[in-house]
Design a protein around this motif. Structure first.
Motif, short mmCIF file in Angstrom:
data_model
loop_
_atom_site.label_atom_id
_atom_site.label_comp_id
_atom_site.label_asym_id
_atom_site.label_seq_id
_atom_site.Cartn_x
_atom_site.Cartn_y
_atom_site.Cartn_z
N ARG A 215 0.83 -1.22 0.00
CA ARG A 215 0.00 0.00 0.00
C ARG A 215 0.86 1.26 0.00
O ARG A 215 2.02 1.25 0.39
CB ARG A 215 -0.93 0.04 1.21
CG ARG A 215 -0.26 0.11 2.57
CD ARG A 215 -0.29 1.51 3.19
NE ARG A 215 0.51 1.61 4.38
CZ ARG A 215 1.79 1.92 4.40
NH1 ARG A 215 2.43 2.14 3.27
NH2 ARG A 215 2.47 2.01 5.53
N TYR B 197 -3.66 4.71 14.65
CA TYR B 197 -3.78 4.24 16.04
C TYR B 197 -4.23 5.37 16.97
O TYR B 197 -4.49 5.13 18.14
CB TYR B 197 -2.48 3.58 16.53
CG TYR B 197 -1.24 4.42 16.39
CD1 TYR B 197 -0.87 5.35 17.36
CD2 TYR B 197 -0.41 4.29 15.28
CE1 TYR B 197 0.27 6.12 17.23
CE2 TYR B 197 0.73 5.05 15.14
CZ TYR B 197 1.07 5.97 16.12
OH TYR B 197 2.20 6.73 15.97
N SER C 41 4.42 -1.83 3.38
CA SER C 41 3.60 -2.80 4.11
C SER C 41 3.62 -4.20 3.52
O SER C 41 2.57 -4.83 3.36
CB SER C 41 2.16 -2.31 4.22
OG SER C 41 2.15 -1.17 4.99
N ILE D 84 -4.55 0.01 12.03
CA ILE D 84 -5.28 -0.88 11.12
C ILE D 84 -5.07 -0.55 9.64
O ILE D 84 -5.44 -1.30 8.76
CB ILE D 84 -6.79 -0.84 11.48
CG1 ILE D 84 -7.51 -2.09 10.96
CG2 ILE D 84 -7.45 0.45 10.97
CD1 ILE D 84 -8.88 -2.31 11.55
C1 GLA Z 1 3.00 1.71 9.85
C2 GLA Z 1 1.88 1.06 10.67
C3 GLA Z 1 0.53 1.72 10.35
C4 GLA Z 1 0.60 3.23 10.49
C5 GLA Z 1 1.82 3.78 9.75
C6 GLA Z 1 2.02 5.24 10.00
O1 GLA Z 1 2.82 1.47 8.49
O2 GLA Z 1 1.82 -0.31 10.40
O3 GLA Z 1 -0.46 1.18 11.20
O4 GLA Z 1 0.60 3.61 11.83
O5 GLA Z 1 3.02 3.09 10.11
O6 GLA Z 1 0.97 5.97 9.47
#
Ligand code: GLA
Length: 389
Positions: free
Chosen positions: A31, A41, A128, A172
């Motif tokens: 993503r 969060y 991610s 999330i």
């Molecule tokens: C990481 C976390 C997400 C979010 C981003 C910052 O990707 O996994 O949940 O908090 O950082 O926006």
């Protein structure tokens, strides 16, 4: 052969060689996030989208209770019994094992399985890849064992696996984007109610360019969880005067200034950034509705400054690239993206300037850090799905 087909073929072939024909195959994308960082969060809003780079998994049942996993890209395998699941010192299996662990804890009837994974989501780049593995796994197991879970249940389970088995207290956003992504749309997600809607995102005359510092972010190490704790500390102070404030989503700048400004400077700065970022995202969405991508881009630059100076999750390489982008022709907006401490910047760049921008950034980066810069032009794609094979 396209990258997508290569990965699908790789997992299918390796699965077949090791275990016989897979029962099914799933892909789940990485993503991007246009704006709204570290707001998930804090129960604010985010604006992510799934991309055309994904994790692929081939899977099939076993007749025993063992889980046999193979990472085709890394050429590593691991075997563990479903009855004695524990985190592996190799990081990658934990994204799959964590899902099995959650399914078991929730009482779903699963037994042993084989799985082969591979993908073209760059690892540790803030795209991610871990959420993509988790979503691919939960989606695949849901199909394989006919568990009847909804997409939202799968997203929540993937987040829980990351929180509890991997140990990162992430929000999330990543899982939601991977699972619910839709081509040509960004997802405006309210992380408190989980209401969401797809905002059409027409790239009229510009591209999404990611510049990868190749600095590996160590999110699971303490800093990410510390930021979360600092935000919670701020909420606890505000809530003494305003009991209705349960998260920074419920707070406003006035509360932050009057109740936090004189206290712990880090707690103050973190909370100030988040409250501003939640508001900035909402204004940014309005820019998109008004088809004013230039105004949106300016907000991306502001986000970067906040993430760097107040939230302190940037690093010199990311700051350098965001600064560089600011001065280039054809750059609409740029900022660091994701959890931080490394990974990519996201840049909206006008079509005619893309090549010059990428070459210029690579040269400047090499001169400054003696390192090669990777770049990816990404398209917005669909979320987790079965692959026909
Ligand atoms: C990481 C976390 C997400 C979010 C981003 C910052 O990707 O996994 O949940 O908090 O950082 O926006």
């Amino acid at each position: 052969m396209s990258e997508k087909n290569k990965c699908a073929t790789l997992v299918q072939t390796q699965y077949t060689n090791a275990f016989g024909s897979p029962e099914l195959m799933v892909k789940s994308p990485g993503r991007i996030n246009l704006i709204g960082e570290h707001t998930d969060y804090n129960l604010g809003f985010v604006l992510p989208a799934a991309i055309d780079k994904a994790i692929y998994i081939a899977i099939g049942k076993r007749t025993d209770q063992n889980i046999c996993l193979h990472a085709a890209d890394l050429d590593q395998s691991i075997e563990m019994s479903l009855d004695s699941l524990e985190p592996s010192p190799k990081q990658w299996p934990n994204y799959l094992l964590g899902i099995a662990d959650q399914l078991k804890k929730a009482g779903y009837p699963i037994s042993g399985f084989n799985a082969v994974v591979a993908g073209d989501v760059p690892l540790g780049a803030g795209l991610s890849s871990s959420a993509a593995v988790e979503c691919a796994t939960v989606f695949a197991l849901n199909e394989l064992f006919v568990l009847g879970m909804s997409k939202l249940e799968m997203v929540r389970m993937a987040q829980k696996a990351e929180n509890e088995f991997v140990g990162l207290k992430c929000g999330i956003m990543d899982m939601f984007a991977s699972m619910f992504g839709k081509a040509d749309a960004v997802i405006q997600l309210d992380c408190r109610s989980l209401d969401y809607h797809y905002m059409p995102f027409h790239q009229k005359g510009f591209q999404i360019v990611l510049l990868d510092t190749c600095v590996k972010h160590s999110l699971a190490s303490t800093e990410y969880n510390t930021r979360r704790a600092e935000c919670e500390a701020g909420v606890a102070i505000i809530a003494q005067q305003h009991p209705q404030v349960k998260s920074l989503r419920d707070a406003d700048l006035g509360m932050v200034e009057s109740l936090l400004a004189g206290g712990d400077v880090k707690v103050y700065q973190r909370c100030k950034f988040i409250v501003a970022e939640i508001a900035r995202l909402q204004a940014g969405c309005q820019d998109l509705v008004n088809d004013n991508i230039d105004a949106f881009g300016l907000k991306m630059f502001e986000t970067h400054i906040g993430l760097s100076k107040e939230y302190e999750v940037s690093c010199v390489e990311l700051d350098f690239l965001a600064d560089f982008a600011k001065d280039q022709n054809g750059v609409i907006g740029a900022r660091m993206m994701g959890g931080g401490f490394g990974g990519c910047t996201i840049n909206l760049v006008k079509d005619a300037s893309v090549d010059t921008f990428i070459t210029g950034a690579a040269t400047a980066f090499k001169n400054r850090f003696q390192q090669d810069l990777k770049s990816y032009i990404v398209a917005i794609g669909d979320g987790t799905s079965l692959i026909n094979f």
